[in-house]
Design a protein around this motif. Sequence first.
Motif, mmCIF file in Angstrom:
data_model
loop_
_atom_site.group_PDB
_atom_site.id
_atom_site.type_symbol
_atom_site.label_atom_id
_atom_site.label_comp_id
_atom_site.label_asym_id
_atom_site.label_seq_id
_atom_site.Cartn_x
_atom_site.Cartn_y
_atom_site.Cartn_z
ATOM 1 N N ALA A 135 72.573 -21.589 124.130
ATOM 2 C CA ALA A 135 73.002 -22.906 124.600
ATOM 3 C C ALA A 135 72.593 -24.007 123.628
ATOM 4 C CB ALA A 135 72.421 -23.182 125.981
ATOM 5 N N ARG A 136 71.636 -23.702 122.738
ATOM 6 C CA ARG A 136 71.138 -24.711 121.798
ATOM 7 C C ARG A 136 72.013 -24.854 120.552
ATOM 8 N NH1 ARG A 136 66.581 -21.857 123.455
ATOM 9 N NH2 ARG A 136 65.444 -23.021 125.016
ATOM 10 N N CYS A 137 72.920 -23.931 120.347
ATOM 11 C CA CYS A 137 73.886 -24.013 119.244
ATOM 12 C C CYS A 137 73.231 -24.104 117.882
ATOM 13 C CB CYS A 137 74.850 -25.190 119.461
ATOM 14 S SG CYS A 137 75.634 -25.223 121.087
ATOM 15 N N PHE A 138 72.192 -23.311 117.638
ATOM 16 C CA PHE A 138 71.505 -23.290 116.349
ATOM 17 C C PHE A 138 71.944 -22.072 115.525
ATOM 18 C CE2 PHE A 138 67.811 -25.888 118.198
ATOM 19 C CZ PHE A 138 68.211 -27.045 117.541
ATOM 20 N N SER A 139 73.238 -21.850 115.437
ATOM 21 C CA SER A 139 73.727 -20.676 114.716
ATOM 22 C C SER A 139 73.358 -20.725 113.234
ATOM 23 C CB SER A 139 75.240 -20.536 114.882
ATOM 24 O OG SER A 139 75.915 -21.685 114.403
ATOM 25 N N HIS A 140 73.260 -21.915 112.663
ATOM 26 C CA HIS A 140 72.893 -22.009 111.248
ATOM 27 C C HIS A 140 71.401 -21.702 111.046
ATOM 28 C CE1 HIS A 140 76.707 -23.247 109.485
ATOM 29 N NE2 HIS A 140 76.923 -23.824 110.639
ATOM 30 N N ASP A 158 75.921 -8.657 102.608
ATOM 31 C CA ASP A 158 76.918 -9.698 102.843
ATOM 32 C C ASP A 158 76.785 -10.106 104.304
ATOM 33 O OD1 ASP A 158 78.089 -9.596 100.244
ATOM 34 O OD2 ASP A 158 79.173 -7.783 100.838
ATOM 35 N N ILE A 159 76.765 -11.419 104.530
ATOM 36 C CA ILE A 159 76.618 -11.945 105.886
ATOM 37 C C ILE A 159 77.806 -12.849 106.168
ATOM 38 C CG2 ILE A 159 75.172 -13.265 107.478
ATOM 39 C CD1 ILE A 159 72.815 -12.683 105.491
ATOM 40 N N GLU A 160 78.568 -12.483 107.176
ATOM 41 C CA GLU A 160 79.690 -13.317 107.611
ATOM 42 C C GLU A 160 79.331 -13.921 108.965
ATOM 43 O OE1 GLU A 160 83.476 -11.283 107.606
ATOM 44 O OE2 GLU A 160 82.841 -10.064 105.895
ATOM 45 N N MET A 161 79.671 -15.188 109.134
ATOM 46 C CA MET A 161 79.399 -15.897 110.383
ATOM 47 C C MET A 161 80.716 -16.489 110.869
ATOM 48 S SD MET A 161 76.627 -18.927 110.960
ATOM 49 C CE MET A 161 77.532 -20.453 111.114
ATOM 50 N N GLU A 162 81.135 -16.078 112.050
ATOM 51 C CA GLU A 162 82.406 -16.540 112.604
ATOM 52 C C GLU A 162 82.181 -17.122 113.998
ATOM 53 O OE1 GLU A 162 86.583 -14.595 114.201
ATOM 54 O OE2 GLU A 162 85.335 -13.444 112.822
ATOM 55 N N PRO A 163 82.416 -18.428 114.150
ATOM 56 C CA PRO A 163 82.255 -19.028 115.473
ATOM 57 C C PRO A 163 83.233 -18.418 116.483
ATOM 58 C CG PRO A 163 82.458 -20.720 113.774
ATOM 59 C CD PRO A 163 82.802 -19.406 113.138
ATOM 60 N N VAL A 164 82.718 -18.099 117.654
ATOM 61 C CA VAL A 164 83.556 -17.612 118.744
ATOM 62 C C VAL A 164 83.937 -18.795 119.623
ATOM 63 C CG1 VAL A 164 83.664 -16.070 120.755
ATOM 64 C CG2 VAL A 164 82.519 -15.309 118.651
ATOM 65 N N THR A 165 82.992 -19.737 119.778
ATOM 66 C CA THR A 165 83.265 -20.966 120.521
ATOM 67 C C THR A 165 83.170 -22.149 119.560
ATOM 68 O OG1 THR A 165 80.943 -21.219 121.135
ATOM 69 C CG2 THR A 165 82.368 -20.056 122.700
ATOM 70 N N GLN A 166 83.880 -23.208 119.875
ATOM 71 C CA GLN A 166 83.932 -24.371 118.988
ATOM 72 C C GLN A 166 82.558 -25.013 118.781
ATOM 73 O OE1 GLN A 166 86.847 -27.287 120.127
ATOM 74 N NE2 GLN A 166 86.594 -28.463 118.263
ATOM 75 N N ASP A 167 81.730 -25.031 119.835
ATOM 76 C CA ASP A 167 80.403 -25.656 119.715
ATOM 77 C C ASP A 167 79.376 -24.735 119.059
ATOM 78 O OD1 ASP A 167 79.810 -23.780 121.687
ATOM 79 O OD2 ASP A 167 79.143 -25.263 123.162
ATOM 80 N N GLN A 168 79.800 -23.543 118.676
ATOM 81 C CA GLN A 168 78.970 -22.530 118.024
ATOM 82 C C GLN A 168 77.793 -22.075 118.887
ATOM 83 O OE1 GLN A 168 78.193 -22.928 113.853
ATOM 84 N NE2 GLN A 168 80.205 -23.797 113.453
#
Length: 180
Positions: A135-140, A158-168
């Motif tokens: 809920a804190r949206c600290f994906s970075h 290799d690290i790929e990061m793909e948002p599933v929700t807009q707010d990450q």
Amino acid sequence: MKGIIFTEFLDIVENRFGLEVCQQMLDDAGVDGIYTAVGSYDHRVLVKMIVCLSKITGVSPEALQEVYGEALFARLLTTMPMGNGDKPTGTFGFIERVERHIHIEVKKLYPNANPPQFDFISQTSAKMVLDYISARCFSHVCLGLIRGCVQHFNEEMDIEMEPVTQDQSHVRFTLTLSAG
């Protein structure tokens, strides 16, 4: 959010940017900067400090979170209990341990804690796909933690990061060991 996240953030800011920048960030954020490692604090204060630091340094909030996550990994590693024969030997094992053991222990110690969640989608010896949900949206910050983990285990990945929700608040990470 546990205070250790705040105290480590302030230490990292001071070490990377200096005491004057750290103080300016606190002043601009309107906070006193007095945190204890075992206290609990509103995560929005940390977000506010990151935004203020970004304005002062010209570094994007996302990049600051990633640098913070990388530095935080080494510090959190020293605080994690690891029993004999219990030490992960690589990034994949470490991430599994965090979700399957550490987050459970955190909830036992702090019943009101709401740590992020990792949902494991698939895994082979060379590839792991997992979802980060918070809920804190600290994906970075999570991306930085993963990078710190990869560095710790001296792996090429290799690290790929793909948002599933807009707010990450929900992000899919695909981690692939490099053949090399």
